[in-house]
Scaffold this active site. Sequence first.
Site, mmCIF file in Angstrom:
data_model
loop_
_atom_site.group_PDB
_atom_site.id
_atom_site.type_symbol
_atom_site.label_atom_id
_atom_site.label_comp_id
_atom_site.label_asym_id
_atom_site.label_seq_id
_atom_site.Cartn_x
_atom_site.Cartn_y
_atom_site.Cartn_z
ATOM 1 N N GLU A 16 55.257 53.369 -20.347
ATOM 2 C CA GLU A 16 54.852 53.497 -21.446
ATOM 3 C C GLU A 16 56.101 53.134 -22.711
ATOM 4 O O GLU A 16 56.986 53.912 -22.591
ATOM 5 C CB GLU A 16 54.224 54.742 -21.892
ATOM 6 C CG GLU A 16 53.575 54.725 -23.390
ATOM 7 C CD GLU A 16 53.044 56.283 -23.620
ATOM 8 O OE1 GLU A 16 53.397 57.279 -23.060
ATOM 9 O OE2 GLU A 16 52.068 56.392 -24.690
ATOM 10 N N LYS B 253 46.062 52.084 -25.981
ATOM 11 C CA LYS B 253 45.842 53.396 -25.846
ATOM 12 C C LYS B 253 44.780 53.891 -26.805
ATOM 13 O O LYS B 253 44.903 53.664 -27.922
ATOM 14 C CB LYS B 253 47.208 54.123 -26.114
ATOM 15 C CG LYS B 253 47.065 55.522 -25.677
ATOM 16 C CD LYS B 253 48.461 56.430 -25.833
ATOM 17 C CE LYS B 253 48.643 57.518 -25.459
ATOM 18 N NZ LYS B 253 50.177 58.036 -25.516
ATOM 19 N N CYS C 49 49.197 57.441 -20.443
ATOM 20 C CA CYS C 49 49.750 58.530 -20.469
ATOM 21 C C CYS C 49 48.677 59.534 -20.879
ATOM 22 O O CYS C 49 47.793 60.129 -20.116
ATOM 23 C CB CYS C 49 50.858 58.513 -21.754
ATOM 24 S SG CYS C 49 52.092 59.942 -21.369
HETATM 25 O O1 LIG Z 1 49.441 64.882 -22.273
HETATM 26 C C1 LIG Z 1 50.493 65.369 -22.101
HETATM 27 O O2 LIG Z 1 50.909 66.395 -21.763
HETATM 28 C C2 LIG Z 1 51.650 64.280 -22.535
HETATM 29 C C3 LIG Z 1 51.040 63.057 -23.126
HETATM 30 C C4 LIG Z 1 52.045 62.199 -23.814
HETATM 31 O O3 LIG Z 1 53.209 62.488 -23.786
HETATM 32 C C5 LIG Z 1 51.717 60.915 -24.463
HETATM 33 O O4 LIG Z 1 50.294 60.601 -24.238
HETATM 34 O O5 LIG Z 1 52.716 60.245 -24.765
#
Ligand SMILES: O=C(O)CCC(=O)C(=O)O
Length: 261
Positions: A43, A112, A146
Amino acid sequence: MQKTVALIQMDIAYGRPEANRKKVEEKVAQAMEQQPDLIMLPELWDTGYDLTRLDEIADDHGQTNKAFLRDLARKHQVAIIGGSVSNREETGTYNTLYAFDPAGKQTGEYKKVHLFRLMEEEKYLKAGDQEGVFPWGDLLCAAAICYDIRFPEWIRKMVLRGAHVLFVPAEWPGPRLSHWRHLLISRAIENQCYVVACNRTGKDPNNTFAGHSMVVDPWGEVIAEAGEDEEILFADLDLSLVQKVRSTIPVFTDRRPELYE
Ligand SMILES: O=C(O)CCC(=O)C(=O)O
């Protein structure tokens, strides 16, 4: 059908897209020594989480990164899941995944959908509102970025379109490594699909990242997992396993959507 994937688990230079493009170019060349069918990046591999400077450093309509990924795919004749990059459009800056086929044709795009408040994404980024389902040759795939993996209902919706592989680029922090592993394994088991998840490693001024990129098969077995450091993780996907698992435990036939949709 067998396919080999290569996940580039890398550290990211904070807010330095040019340096990161150079590094990706080198890592892709290195990965190609083993001739994978597909290469995947993490990402926001271009800017990292340098969110306060996105006005300066985000890519205008993803043009530079799209051209970069297209050229890499063409040069190496390999499919690329371009992790995600920061992409500035008229309506805001998005965290966007681009997919390319080995001829350099763009096959997919996903912004996203769930922004992560703990890292203040909602202050600097705009959320997407479209599904990320796209082809990889004859196969259908889905994308989640993510934090999106905490929303099984969103992923199920995309898998119901026919996806056999879920790609997950991430910048997942170290303190929640156990959530990362359990969530990815759960998404694979419940959706009876491959989950191919590429995380970053290293640190930025606010976080230390977990690494542990993973490939999980449709039975929920972790078939490849990286450590905490930079690594190119390879895995062989046996795509006939998706149908085998779905026939053994016919979850998609046994669903009762009239009760919960
Ligand atoms: O959900 C999480 O614990 C991490 C999510 C995250 O770091 C993100 O979406 O960038």
